[in-house]
Design a protein around this motif. Structure first.
Motif, PDB file in Angstrom:
ATOM      1  N   SER A  77       0.843  -1.195   0.000  1.00 15.23           N
ATOM      2  CA  SER A  77       0.000   0.000   0.000  1.00 15.23           C
ATOM      3  C   SER A  77       0.876   1.242   0.000  1.00 15.23           C
ATOM      4  N   ILE A  78       0.412   2.264  -0.698  1.00 15.34           N
ATOM      5  CA  ILE A  78       1.044   3.585  -0.680  1.00 15.34           C
ATOM      6  C   ILE A  78      -0.068   4.612  -0.541  1.00 15.34           C
ATOM      7  N   ASP A  79      -0.014   5.382   0.532  1.00 11.67           N
ATOM      8  CA  ASP A  79      -1.005   6.428   0.775  1.00 11.67           C
ATOM      9  C   ASP A  79      -0.310   7.777   0.725  1.00 11.67           C
ATOM     10  N   VAL A  80      -0.872   8.685  -0.052  1.00 16.18           N
ATOM     11  CA  VAL A  80      -0.297  10.017  -0.215  1.00 16.18           C
ATOM     12  C   VAL A  80      -1.317  11.063   0.199  1.00 16.18           C
ATOM     13  N   ALA A  81      -0.865  12.051   0.946  1.00 18.99           N
ATOM     14  CA  ALA A  81      -1.714  13.188   1.290  1.00 18.99           C
ATOM     15  C   ALA A  81      -1.000  14.458   0.836  1.00 18.99           C
ATOM     16  N   VAL A  82      -1.727  15.320   0.174  1.00 22.99           N
ATOM     17  CA  VAL A  82      -1.195  16.592  -0.315  1.00 22.99           C
ATOM     18  C   VAL A  82      -1.804  17.712   0.515  1.00 22.99           C
ATOM     19  N   ARG A  83      -0.961  18.585   1.035  1.00 22.64           N
ATOM     20  CA  ARG A  83      -1.469  19.729   1.780  1.00 22.64           C
ATOM     21  C   ARG A  83      -1.200  20.992   0.978  1.00 22.64           C
ATOM     22  N   CYS A  84      -2.248  21.731   0.728  1.00 19.97           N
ATOM     23  CA  CYS A  84      -2.126  22.997  -0.004  1.00 19.97           C
ATOM     24  C   CYS A  84      -3.231  23.928   0.461  1.00 19.97           C
TER      25      CYS A  84
END
Length: 264
Positions: free
Chosen positions: A38-45
């Motif tokens: 699994s690969i989980d990515v979160a982008v904060r902008c």
């Protein structure tokens, strides 16, 4: 394991631009690994409108069951970047291109079982086979030595015990046993410091021989684990500290991300 690093949660609004970048980054990161559970990515902008200028506050990746170069298994990997400048046009086209390198805090978790399997990897075996150090070949009549059946056991406080075997022309299956402290040198080389011979269970007739071979084996280990050999495409890893936690070895440090896979 990663809870202490959590600095943000996905925005309820889940802006379309963030979701698009999130998806593109996830696909790009998958190409770094031979396999991943699994690969989980979160982008904060914040505000999301900054995406139009190609500015992202940070990316955060948490991965599990990641395999590097088909042979090196990581239980968990996390990194969270500083502010990132990206090429918006490339992102719309489904690729992430950095306008400049970025830094990230990083953490990698290895299990004891995975470390032991790694001793069978080609990149590792080439340092353990045909060893011709003079201190060792003096015992083998000038013949190179090969170390095999290597098994490491993680202990508290960065301690490890390691067992192995080697063959001499006139004696097979000579046991090797040592205890050492795992440390980091120059943020990239793993060192087995203060290596000491463990005589427990070794017959008296070969203890002195085994002790000499054990010290030679420790020397081989200490020139073998250089993290630069394991760097990912576009990512340079550096370790600030490591610690043993049960059957896990935890590396904490930083990563310099120059580009995403295939985007050099």
């Amino acid at each position: 394991m990663f809870g202490g690093f959590t600095g943000f949660q996905p925005n309820a609004a889940n802006d379309f631009g963030e979701r698009m970048i999130n998806s593109v980054v996830t696909q790009s990161l998958r190409h770094m690994f031979s396999r991943s559970d699994s690969i989980d990515v979160a982008v904060r902008c914040s505000p999301p409108s900054k995406l139009l200028q190609g500015t992202v506050d940070s990316f955060r990746m948490e991965g599990r069951g990641l395999v590097i170069r088909n042979e090196f298994e990581t239980e968990e990997m996390m990194f969270e970047t500083d502010a990132v400048a990206i090429d918006v046009g490339a992102a719309i086209g489904g690729k992430i291109r950095l306008r400049q390198p970025t830094q990230a805090i990083a953490q990698v978790v290895l299990t004891e079982d995975a470390i032991n399997r790694a001793f069978g990897a080609e990149l590792v075996r080439q340092h353990l086979e045909g060893v011709n150090d003079e201190a060792l070949t003096n015992l083998s009549g000038g013949e190179p030595l090969t170390f095999r059946d290597i098994h490491i056991t993680l202990q508290p406080d960065q301690q490890v015990t390691i067992a192995a075997k080697t063959d001499l022309p006139n004696k097979k299956d000579v046991p090797i046993q040592l205890t050492a402290t795992i440390t980091v040198e120059k943020r990239r080389r793993i060192i087995f410091a203060n290596a000491e011979f463990l005589a427990d269970g070794i017959p008296d007739t070969i203890k002195s021989l085994s002790a000499v071979l054990t010290q030679g084996f420790a020397t081989v280990l200490n020139r073998m684990v250089d993290l630069e050999r394991f760097n990912l495409d576009g990512v340079l890893l550096r370790v600030n500290r490591l610690e043993t936690k049960g059957n896990q070895l935890v590396f904490s440090g930083y990563a310099q991300i120059d580009h995403f896979p295939g985007m050099a």
